[in-house]
Write a protein that holds these residues in place. Structure first.
Motif, mmCIF file in Angstrom:
data_model
loop_
_atom_site.group_PDB
_atom_site.id
_atom_site.type_symbol
_atom_site.label_atom_id
_atom_site.label_comp_id
_atom_site.label_asym_id
_atom_site.label_seq_id
_atom_site.Cartn_x
_atom_site.Cartn_y
_atom_site.Cartn_z
ATOM 1 N N LEU A 100 1.014 -1.194 0.162
ATOM 2 C CA LEU A 100 -0.006 -0.136 0.069
ATOM 3 C C LEU A 100 0.942 1.332 -0.035
ATOM 4 O O LEU A 100 0.630 2.126 -0.762
ATOM 5 C CB LEU A 100 -0.835 0.078 1.017
ATOM 6 C CG LEU A 100 -1.870 1.127 1.264
ATOM 7 C CD1 LEU A 100 -2.662 1.421 0.077
ATOM 8 C CD2 LEU A 100 -2.832 1.035 2.567
ATOM 9 N N GLN A 101 1.875 1.160 0.772
ATOM 10 C CA GLN A 101 2.844 2.462 0.782
ATOM 11 C C GLN A 101 3.565 2.510 -0.638
ATOM 12 O O GLN A 101 3.495 3.601 -1.111
ATOM 13 C CB GLN A 101 4.018 2.087 1.868
ATOM 14 C CG GLN A 101 4.580 3.335 2.006
ATOM 15 C CD GLN A 101 5.732 3.113 3.284
ATOM 16 O OE1 GLN A 101 5.799 2.095 3.875
ATOM 17 N NE2 GLN A 101 6.701 4.343 3.431
ATOM 18 N N GLN A 102 4.009 1.648 -1.000
ATOM 19 C CA GLN A 102 4.539 1.566 -2.537
ATOM 20 C C GLN A 102 3.473 2.258 -3.585
ATOM 21 O O GLN A 102 3.819 3.088 -4.499
ATOM 22 C CB GLN A 102 4.878 0.249 -2.867
ATOM 23 C CG GLN A 102 6.213 -0.385 -2.159
ATOM 24 C CD GLN A 102 6.503 -1.714 -2.738
ATOM 25 O OE1 GLN A 102 6.031 -2.290 -3.365
ATOM 26 N NE2 GLN A 102 7.677 -2.141 -2.344
ATOM 27 N N GLN A 103 2.033 1.695 -3.541
ATOM 28 C CA GLN A 103 1.380 2.186 -4.249
ATOM 29 C C GLN A 103 0.943 3.632 -3.872
ATOM 30 O O GLN A 103 0.934 4.522 -4.985
ATOM 31 C CB GLN A 103 -0.177 1.424 -4.090
ATOM 32 C CG GLN A 103 -0.286 0.186 -4.758
ATOM 33 C CD GLN A 103 -1.288 -0.562 -4.725
ATOM 34 O OE1 GLN A 103 -2.326 -0.432 -3.944
ATOM 35 N NE2 GLN A 103 -1.363 -2.246 -4.829
ATOM 36 N N LEU A 104 0.954 4.065 -2.861
ATOM 37 C CA LEU A 104 0.680 5.513 -2.401
ATOM 38 C C LEU A 104 2.010 6.259 -2.957
ATOM 39 O O LEU A 104 1.638 7.495 -3.279
ATOM 40 C CB LEU A 104 0.527 5.606 -0.981
ATOM 41 C CG LEU A 104 -0.651 5.283 -0.344
ATOM 42 C CD1 LEU A 104 -1.010 5.317 1.277
ATOM 43 C CD2 LEU A 104 -1.960 5.947 -0.979
ATOM 44 N N GLN A 105 3.065 5.691 -2.864
ATOM 45 C CA GLN A 105 4.360 6.437 -3.237
ATOM 46 C C GLN A 105 4.358 6.887 -4.873
ATOM 47 O O GLN A 105 4.525 7.631 -5.353
ATOM 48 C CB GLN A 105 5.625 5.920 -2.827
ATOM 49 C CG GLN A 105 6.553 6.661 -2.349
ATOM 50 C CD GLN A 105 7.817 5.768 -1.893
ATOM 51 O OE1 GLN A 105 7.923 4.549 -2.188
ATOM 52 N NE2 GLN A 105 8.437 6.406 -0.963
ATOM 53 N N GLN A 106 3.945 5.578 -5.462
ATOM 54 C CA GLN A 106 3.848 5.674 -6.905
ATOM 55 C C GLN A 106 2.651 6.700 -7.400
ATOM 56 O O GLN A 106 2.795 7.421 -8.229
ATOM 57 C CB GLN A 106 3.479 4.166 -7.415
ATOM 58 C CG GLN A 106 4.595 3.237 -7.272
ATOM 59 C CD GLN A 106 4.204 1.942 -7.838
ATOM 60 O OE1 GLN A 106 3.011 1.770 -8.360
ATOM 61 N NE2 GLN A 106 5.005 0.820 -7.991
ATOM 62 N N HIS A 107 1.403 6.683 -6.523
ATOM 63 C CA HIS A 107 0.331 7.590 -6.715
ATOM 64 C C HIS A 107 0.835 9.012 -6.487
ATOM 65 O O HIS A 107 0.456 9.900 -7.382
ATOM 66 C CB HIS A 107 -0.862 7.214 -6.143
ATOM 67 C CG HIS A 107 -2.086 7.853 -6.394
ATOM 68 N ND1 HIS A 107 -2.703 7.824 -7.472
ATOM 69 C CD2 HIS A 107 -2.744 9.012 -5.425
ATOM 70 C CE1 HIS A 107 -3.567 8.712 -7.701
ATOM 71 N NE2 HIS A 107 -3.862 9.207 -6.397
ATOM 72 N N SER A 108 1.554 9.311 -5.568
ATOM 73 C CA SER A 108 2.115 10.456 -5.146
ATOM 74 C C SER A 108 2.765 11.069 -6.404
ATOM 75 O O SER A 108 2.987 12.323 -6.851
ATOM 76 C CB SER A 108 2.714 10.551 -3.892
ATOM 77 O OG SER A 108 2.986 11.803 -3.500
ATOM 78 N N THR A 109 3.654 10.095 -6.858
ATOM 79 C CA THR A 109 4.768 10.519 -7.808
ATOM 80 C C THR A 109 4.233 10.833 -9.144
ATOM 81 O O THR A 109 4.362 11.764 -9.928
ATOM 82 C CB THR A 109 5.781 9.229 -8.243
ATOM 83 O OG1 THR A 109 6.485 9.101 -6.806
ATOM 84 C CG2 THR A 109 6.857 9.764 -9.295
#
Length: 703
Positions: free
Chosen positions: A164-173
């Motif tokens: 989830l953190q990776q997805q949020l990070q990708q989404h934020s990027t």
């Protein structure tokens, strides 16, 4: 989970193998080996077939637990299988979901039922011991739960959180990239865009908008009124600035308090709109106004008639035809015509009975509306007199003479279309020698009669019903100098038809060219039988004849066909026939003259040609109309005018002939002026061509 199960099953299999080696008994080596093999196989398939492997694992645990519980006498094996069986709902919950866990919870009721019912199985002697070793189950369950299930659950949760953190990070990027891309597009957009809040303050603008709106001198935020000079309305409205015109193309609300306005430079569009407005005004003027003569047109007149009809007061619709149209169209230029119509328009402006200005209907025709209270004949006669005047146009003293025909409201129609149509019909049915007329429903019958006469004339030309009469031309002493050919029509249905009547019909219905060709052809055919004729015979030629491209060639071809000399015929032209296409007419006449054909101007004095202009044309004879001769004894001005023209003809080498000479005193007076040639009843009357040429036949026979 499979790795843990494989390690456990491998440990049990190793223990069973040790027991087998030590005691040489198979013990539960077989089942543990099978379990280890199945779990290892599932471990290999789990990456590709997750749910299949998870379900197979749970089913395998349940099957092996039931098998061990029912068919294995080893107490420890039964205890372990029971512990694993009870944990299957937790495993199903971790691996698959709640529904699968619920199914295995129900399935776990089976071993519990077997224990409490003490079924007869190979392990029934161990049931009591199994029940008395409850602490073993509790200890095993707690160990399995805290050492396997909870760590796996925590690991799965951590793994999910990490994903989830990776997805949020990708989404934020991605959002940051999109934001940067949006800023890039916003700043470099081709359209000028400004961001405006609810107070209509400009809070942001891209480079295009800053250049267009000159926002470099207005720090943001600033109010839109400072830029557009007024409050902003709907999209599409134009806003004038000092050197440009702006337009809000669209408004897009992106947030509750923020909108994006798309602005464009509408200066070119504004100028185009101004041009379209000017074109619209010009179109309106073209629709109702004739710029060539500076007068309203037919459309305007029709609308004025509609307005007058709504007023319900009696009025007339009048059509005025110019009687000197040839001179008007060919003798004066466009600016002089405008002066004429300006003068006519003033007549209507100062006339108390005129309802409106006069309209130009084309080809010298005028139309107007006027009130009337008395007799229609008196009204139309008065208007004809108003439109009969002399005016100086440049170097020409022009006689503006109009024939007026009217239709009256309401007796002749209740609509503009009907009234105008009836007025035009009254004009068309008016006799050529009448200058005013009133529409009469009986005139329609006359129109039909004229049309029937035209059909009969066409048939008469086809069946050779017309005859040629000749009237002589003489010197004062009586010596013959030539003849004029005159057409006569004695119809088997209509009887004798006067020449003036059927010639007018021919001109009206487009038969004049056919009539001329008929007369010339029949004359040449007749002259072929009289080669001894010493004088030429003249034939009248109309303006329509000269407009033909090959008219001269046709005359030459007829003379050659009948083996006639060019001097055998003479062509008499009207003044109007040489006023149309000057270059074309001159070319035709020169061609005829060079061929040897004599040319004459007939009825000179009825139009506005002058002798000086005739110098351009190869004219041999000038025939003065009787209207110039009827007052030669009493009118000093006419006497002086005619004397001067005869002298000019003598200087130019043009023969002067007087038409319509009926008395000896008239002949003598003309002779004193220098006139040498005469034609009229004093010398001879028109006679059939065979009768006139009979003496020449006798002479030919005598020779």
């Amino acid at each position: 989970m499979l790795m843990t199960a494989f390690l456990i099953s491998f440990a049990i299999t190793s223990h069973s193998l040790y027991a087998y080696v030590a005691s040489q008994t198979p013990s539960h080596l077989t089942i543990t080996s099978v379990a280890s093999t199945i779990i290892f196989s599932l471990l290999l398939f789990s990456r590709k077939y997750y749910f299949f492997s998870a379900h197979t694992l749970l089913l395998s645990i349940t099957v092996f637990a039931i098998y061990i519980h029912l068919f294995t006498p080893a107490i420890h094996a039964i205890q372990i299988s029971a512990t694993i069986t009870y944990v299957t709902p937790v495993i199903a919950l971790l691996l698959i979901g709640r529904k699968t866990a619920a199914c295995y919870t129900v399935l776990n009721l089976l071993p519990l039922y077997i224990i409490f019912q003490d079924l007869g199985t190979p392990a029934k002697n161990a049931q009591a011991e199994l029940l008395h070793n409850a602490h073993f189950y509790i200890h095993s369950f707690v160990f399995f739960f805290f050492n396997i299930c909870i760590p796996l659950a925590v690991w799965r949760t951590s793994l999910a959180a990490m994903h989830l953190q990776q997805q949020l990070q990708q989404h934020s990027t991605l959002l940051e990239k999109q934001k940067n891309l949006y800023r890039k597009f916003f700043q470099n957009a081709y359209s000028a865009i400004i961001l405006v809040n609810e107070e209509q303050q400009i809070v942001e603008a891209n480079q295009k908008a800053k250049q267009l709106l000159n926002l470099y001198h207005h720090p943001l935020p600033c109010h839109s009124k400072l830029i557009f000079n007024q409050a902003i309305g709907d999209s599409g409205q134009l806003y004038k600035r000092a050197n440009s015109v702006l337009q809000i193309d669209a408004k897009e609300r992106h947030e509750k308090s923020l909108s994006a306005w798309y602005v464009s430079d509408a200066s070119e569009q504004f100028h185009l709109q101004q041009q379209f407005k000017a074109l619209g005004a010009q179109h309106h003027q073209t629709k109702y106004f004739n710029t060539q003569v500076n007068l309203p047109n037919t459309t305007w007149l029709r609308e004025q008639i509609d307005i007058a009809v709504k007023g319900a007061a009696p009025f007339i619709v009048a059509i005025a035809d110019n009687q000197n149209l040839q001179v008007l169209e060919h003798g004066i230029d466009a600016e002089q015509r405008k002066l004429l119509y300006k003068h006519i328009n003033k007549i209507f402006e100062h006339h108390n009975q005129a309802n409106s200005a006069v309209a130009y209907l084309g080809s010298g025709r005028l139309g107007f509306i006027a009130a009337h209270n008395g007799a229609l004949s008196d009204t139309v006669k008065q208007w004809q007199q108003n439109l009969d005047f002399w005016i100086r146009l440049g170097n020409l003293q022009y006689h503006a003479k109009y024939a007026v025909s009217v239709a009256a409201y309401p007796q002749h129609g209740y609509s503009a279309e009907r009234l105008l149509k009836n007025a035009v019909q009254a004009c068309e049915l008016r006799h050529s020698n009448v200058l005013y007329s009133v529409f009469d429903f009986s005139l329609k019958k006359q129109r039909l009669g004229r049309h029937e006469m035209a059909l009969l004339l066409e048939k008469a030309l086809e069946y050779d019903e017309l005859e040629i009469y000749l009237q002589g031309k003489h010197f004062a002493c009586g010596r013959l100098i030539g003849f004029e050919a005159l057409a006569r029509w004695n119809s088997h249905l209509l009887g004798f038809v006067p020449a003036g009547e059927f010639i007018a019909i021919a001109e009206e219905f487009g038969l004049i060219e056919a009539l001329t060709q008929y007369i010339i052809h029949k004359l040449c055919q007749t002259l072929a039988n009289y080669p001894a004729l010493p004088v030429p015979i003249a034939v009248n030629v109309s303006a329509q004849d000269l407009e033909q491209e090959d008219f001269a060639q046709q005359i030459k071809a007829l003379l050659q066909k009948y083996n006639l000399a060019a001097s055998a015929i003479e062509l008499e032209l009207t003044e109007y026939s040489i006023a149309n296409d000057r270059a074309h007419t001159l070319m035709q006449l020169k061609s005829l003259s060079q061929f040897g054909i004599k040319l004459a101007i007939d009825d000179f004095g009825t139009g506005y040609s002058n002798i000086a202009r005739l110098i351009e044309y190869p004219i041999n004879r000038l025939k003065f109309d009787r209207s110039l001769l009827d007052k030669i004894d009493t009118d000093r001005n006419q006497h002086a005018l005619l004397s001067g023209m005869v002298k000019i003809c003598a200087k130019l080498g043009i023969a002067a002939l007087a038409e319509g000479v009926e008395t000896a005193p008239q002949r003598d007076a003309l002779a004193q002026l220098g006139m040498q040639e005469f034609q009229g009843y004093l010398y001879s009357t028109p006679q059939p061509i065979e009768q006139v040429l009979a003496p020449y036949v006798l002479k030919l026979q005598a020779d």
